[in-house]
Design a protein around this motif. Structure first.
Motif, PDB file in Angstrom:
ATOM      1  N   GLY A  97       0.796  -1.370   0.126  1.00  0.00           N
ATOM      2  CA  GLY A  97      -0.005  -0.076   0.136  1.00  0.00           C
ATOM      3  C   GLY A  97       0.607   1.214   0.057  1.00  0.00           C
ATOM      4  N   VAL A  98       2.172   1.176   0.316  1.00  0.00           N
ATOM      5  CA  VAL A  98       2.980   2.615   0.176  1.00  0.00           C
ATOM      6  C   VAL A  98       2.925   3.115  -1.200  1.00  0.00           C
ATOM      7  CG1 VAL A  98       5.364   3.121   0.295  1.00  0.00           C
ATOM      8  CG2 VAL A  98       4.330   1.680   2.107  1.00  0.00           C
ATOM      9  N   TRP A  99       2.830   2.245  -2.141  1.00  0.00           N
ATOM     10  CA  TRP A  99       2.720   2.724  -3.522  1.00  0.00           C
ATOM     11  C   TRP A  99       1.532   3.589  -3.910  1.00  0.00           C
ATOM     12  CZ3 TRP A  99       6.990   2.610  -6.282  1.00  0.00           C
ATOM     13  CH2 TRP A  99       7.800   1.615  -5.940  1.00  0.00           C
ATOM     14  N   LEU A 100       0.434   3.552  -2.886  1.00  0.00           N
ATOM     15  CA  LEU A 100      -0.710   4.095  -2.885  1.00  0.00           C
ATOM     16  C   LEU A 100      -0.577   5.506  -1.901  1.00  0.00           C
ATOM     17  CD1 LEU A 100      -3.282   1.442  -3.062  1.00  0.00           C
ATOM     18  CD2 LEU A 100      -2.289   2.567  -4.780  1.00  0.00           C
ATOM     19  N   ARG A 101       0.540   5.811  -1.577  1.00  0.00           N
ATOM     20  CA  ARG A 101       0.676   6.736  -0.432  1.00  0.00           C
ATOM     21  C   ARG A 101       0.392   8.068  -1.188  1.00  0.00           C
ATOM     22  NH1 ARG A 101       5.327   9.531   0.536  1.00  0.00           N
ATOM     23  NH2 ARG A 101       6.964   9.057  -1.096  1.00  0.00           N
ATOM     24  N   ARG A 102       0.745   8.299  -2.325  1.00  0.00           N
ATOM     25  CA  ARG A 102       0.597   9.685  -2.977  1.00  0.00           C
ATOM     26  C   ARG A 102      -1.015   9.956  -3.324  1.00  0.00           C
ATOM     27  NH1 ARG A 102       5.408  12.151  -4.146  1.00  0.00           N
ATOM     28  NH2 ARG A 102       7.017  10.606  -4.213  1.00  0.00           N
ATOM     29  N   ARG A 103      -1.701   8.948  -3.579  1.00  0.00           N
ATOM     30  CA  ARG A 103      -2.827   8.882  -4.235  1.00  0.00           C
ATOM     31  C   ARG A 103      -4.125   9.231  -3.103  1.00  0.00           C
ATOM     32  NH1 ARG A 103      -5.410   5.469  -9.239  1.00  0.00           N
ATOM     33  NH2 ARG A 103      -7.450   6.663  -9.438  1.00  0.00           N
ATOM     34  N   TRP A 104      -3.734   8.444  -2.021  1.00  0.00           N
ATOM     35  CA  TRP A 104      -4.747   8.391  -0.685  1.00  0.00           C
ATOM     36  C   TRP A 104      -3.849   8.455   0.410  1.00  0.00           C
ATOM     37  CZ3 TRP A 104      -5.983   4.521  -4.754  1.00  0.00           C
ATOM     38  CH2 TRP A 104      -7.155   4.587  -5.269  1.00  0.00           C
ATOM     39  N   PRO A 105      -3.061   9.595   0.713  1.00  0.00           N
ATOM     40  CA  PRO A 105      -2.275   9.601   1.582  1.00  0.00           C
ATOM     41  C   PRO A 105      -3.069   9.620   3.303  1.00  0.00           C
ATOM     42  CG  PRO A 105      -2.558  11.758   0.745  1.00  0.00           C
ATOM     43  CD  PRO A 105      -3.319  10.950  -0.093  1.00  0.00           C
ATOM     44  N   VAL A 106      -4.059  10.371   3.204  1.00  0.00           N
ATOM     45  CA  VAL A 106      -4.829  10.273   4.502  1.00  0.00           C
ATOM     46  C   VAL A 106      -5.542   9.101   4.789  1.00  0.00           C
ATOM     47  CG1 VAL A 106      -6.768  11.642   5.624  1.00  0.00           C
ATOM     48  CG2 VAL A 106      -5.206  12.826   4.321  1.00  0.00           C
ATOM     49  N   GLY A 107      -6.268   8.454   3.668  1.00  0.00           N
ATOM     50  CA  GLY A 107      -6.836   7.228   3.998  1.00  0.00           C
ATOM     51  C   GLY A 107      -5.819   5.969   4.419  1.00  0.00           C
ATOM     52  N   PHE A 108      -4.698   6.045   3.634  1.00  0.00           N
ATOM     53  CA  PHE A 108      -3.686   5.148   3.743  1.00  0.00           C
ATOM     54  C   PHE A 108      -3.155   5.330   5.203  1.00  0.00           C
ATOM     55  CE2 PHE A 108       1.039   3.730   3.660  1.00  0.00           C
ATOM     56  CZ  PHE A 108       0.693   2.592   3.350  1.00  0.00           C
ATOM     57  N   ALA A 109      -2.977   6.594   5.767  1.00  0.00           N
ATOM     58  CA  ALA A 109      -2.328   6.773   7.030  1.00  0.00           C
ATOM     59  C   ALA A 109      -3.441   6.404   8.042  1.00  0.00           C
ATOM     60  CB  ALA A 109      -1.967   8.262   7.238  1.00  0.00           C
ATOM     61  N   VAL A 110      -4.575   6.552   7.997  1.00  0.00           N
ATOM     62  CA  VAL A 110      -5.822   6.420   8.894  1.00  0.00           C
ATOM     63  C   VAL A 110      -5.664   4.857   9.112  1.00  0.00           C
ATOM     64  CG1 VAL A 110      -8.052   6.202   9.393  1.00  0.00           C
ATOM     65  CG2 VAL A 110      -6.871   8.142   8.810  1.00  0.00           C
ATOM     66  N   VAL A 111      -5.811   3.973   8.113  1.00  0.00           N
ATOM     67  CA  VAL A 111      -6.022   2.622   8.109  1.00  0.00           C
ATOM     68  C   VAL A 111      -4.714   1.968   8.650  1.00  0.00           C
ATOM     69  CG1 VAL A 111      -5.780   0.437   6.772  1.00  0.00           C
ATOM     70  CG2 VAL A 111      -7.568   2.465   6.210  1.00  0.00           C
ATOM     71  N   THR A 112      -3.434   2.342   8.424  1.00  0.00           N
ATOM     72  CA  THR A 112      -2.078   1.781   8.945  1.00  0.00           C
ATOM     73  C   THR A 112      -2.133   2.103  10.282  1.00  0.00           C
ATOM     74  OG1 THR A 112      -1.090   3.460   8.147  1.00  0.00           O
ATOM     75  CG2 THR A 112      -1.206   1.553   6.648  1.00  0.00           C
ATOM     76  N   THR A 113      -2.397   3.199  10.744  1.00  0.00           N
ATOM     77  CA  THR A 113      -2.401   3.873  11.990  1.00  0.00           C
ATOM     78  C   THR A 113      -3.139   2.996  13.040  1.00  0.00           C
ATOM     79  OG1 THR A 113      -1.914   6.099  11.401  1.00  0.00           O
ATOM     80  CG2 THR A 113      -2.277   5.831  13.820  1.00  0.00           C
ATOM     81  N   LEU A 114      -4.596   2.745  12.831  1.00  0.00           N
ATOM     82  CA  LEU A 114      -5.506   2.012  13.490  1.00  0.00           C
ATOM     83  C   LEU A 114      -5.070   0.556  13.137  1.00  0.00           C
ATOM     84  CD1 LEU A 114      -8.974   3.238  12.040  1.00  0.00           C
ATOM     85  CD2 LEU A 114      -7.825   3.813  14.203  1.00  0.00           C
ATOM     86  N   LEU A 115      -4.492   0.016  12.281  1.00  0.00           N
ATOM     87  CA  LEU A 115      -4.000  -1.300  12.426  1.00  0.00           C
ATOM     88  C   LEU A 115      -2.795  -1.552  13.287  1.00  0.00           C
ATOM     89  CD1 LEU A 115      -4.401  -2.566   8.643  1.00  0.00           C
ATOM     90  CD2 LEU A 115      -5.845  -3.271  10.732  1.00  0.00           C
TER      91      LEU A 115
END
Length: 403
Positions: free
Chosen positions: A76-94
């Motif tokens: 999912g790191v490859w999606l960090r530019r397209r969905w930075p906030v969503g990716f951060a929220v999901v990984t932080t909760l996990l």
């Protein structure tokens, strides 16, 4: 980058430097972006591999969940530019319970700090700090105490978040400097075009008034001797040719210049104080009664050009509004003091064609004198004369632009 009116450019530049693309928008990566993304992917994968040995004492189902979520989070790191906030929220909760998601959550926090303003990245940082509590309580390591593990996790979060804020601030500074440079360049071009437009106004007004004067003479003297008619027709032809040449020049200069154009100054030589006698002689040949009293010499080119244009416009106005009246031009000055000119003519005019005017010439002369650091006055005198007077500073040492 550059859209209509420049608006797309002003939005695209901060978007490129700061990465502030809309959430879910497809991002086009540059070569540098690919290199950074590869480094971030390797960093997240490395942190994930470091945590695998810690799972040996965990139940097998949990180990499988850890490995699957860890691999997916690294991908999912490859999606960090397209969905930075969503990716951060999901990984932080996990990461509040799963250990192998920690590397991706660190990368996601850094991404949000760089690509989003503090009003967005701040709450993500706070969410990361809150997620440390269940992780420390539920997944505490045996070789570190709970306070030390919480301190270590908090230090990592603050360091990564601070690093991202610094990167974003630096990019904002770069964007601000580029914006200032672009605005300065556009202002310089605009001021140069305005300067050239003022020059061309004076030149074209002079040429066209000469045309009107000779055409009016032919209209009111159709029975004039053939030599006079031929001389007037020749003057009309010459001034029409010069006017067209000046018009082509101003159109070429005021046209949008190419990006690599460094100089907008016309190629044709500009008149100076030494050209005043030629101007006066041209007016005399057109039938004006002009007397020149030139008591200044060796003036810098820039100063002389400004005074030449003032005299040219004053003679044009005298030809328009006081046709046939004698005109006196007096130029005096010395280095270290000022260069002055006074153009006088009686208010009366002989019968003939009166050329129209909107008063823009005198306004332009006032602006020219003020831009040169001088002053200009004009108006009727009690003696029944109209006077245009200008005073321009003549410094002892001239700059390269003046010379």
């Amino acid at each position: 980058m550059r859209g209509e009116g420049g608006h797309e450019y002003r939005w695209a530049l901060p978007s490129v430097l700061l990465g502030d693309a809309w959430e879910g928008r497809r991002v086009k990566r540059s070569t540098r972006d690919w290199i950074v993304d590869i480094v971030m992917f390797l960093l997240a994968s490395g942190l994930t591999l470091v945590g695998i040995p810690e799972l040996h004492d965990r139940p097998e189902p949990l180990q499988a969940i850890e490995q699957v979520t860890g691999a997916l989070s690294c991908a999912g790191v490859w999606l960090r530019r397209r969905w930075p906030v969503g990716f951060a929220v999901v990984t932080t909760l996990l990461s509040s319970y799963l250990e192998l998601v920690g590397g991706a959550s660190v990368v996601a926090l850094f991404t949000v700090a760089v690509h989003r303003p503090f009003k967005v990245s701040g709450p993500i940082m706070l969410l990361g700090a809150v997620s440390l509590v269940p992780y420390v309580l539920l997944r505490a390591q045996t070789d570190l105490s709970t306070p030390l593990e919480a301190l270590l996790g908090g230090t990592i979060l603050v360091a990564v978040f601070g690093w991202g804020i610094v990167v974003r601030a630096r990019r904002q500074l770069v964007w601000s400097l580029r914006e200032r440079a672009a605005n300065a360049a556009e202002d310089a071009k605009r001021h140069e075009r305005e300067r050239i437009a003022r020059e061309m106004h004076d030149v074209l007004a002079h040429r066209l008034s000469m045309l009107s004067l000779h055409a009016g003479a032919l209209e009111f003297r159709p029975d004039a001797p053939p030599p006079e008619i031929a001389r007037a027709a020749g003057a009309i032809r010459t001034n029409a040719h010069l006017a067209l040449q000046d018009l082509r020049e101003v159109i070429g200069v005021l046209r949008q210049a190419p990006p690599d154009a460094d100089d907008l100054v016309p190629d044709r030589p500009q008149p100076t104080l030494a050209d005043l006698p030629t101007l006066v002689e041209e007016c005399r040949q057109a039938g004006m009664d002009v007397r020149l009293d030139l008591r200044a010499a060796d003036a810098p080119e820039g100063l002389g050009r400004n005074l030449y244009r003032i005299v040219q416009e004053a003679l044009t106005n005298a030809r328009k509004h006081a046709h046939g009246a004698p005109v006196t031009v007096t130029v005096t000055g010395s280095r270290g003091k000022e260069l002055s000119v006074e153009v006088r003519n009686p208010l009366w005019a002989r019968p003939g064609t009166r050329l129209p005017g909107a008063g823009a010439g005198l306004i332009g002369l006032t602006e020219r004198a003020e831009l040169a650091g001088g002053r200009l006055r004009h108006g009727a005198t009690p003696e029944g004369e109209f006077v245009v007077g200008a005073w321009l500073p003549w410094p002892v040492e001239t700059t390269r632009e003046d010379a």
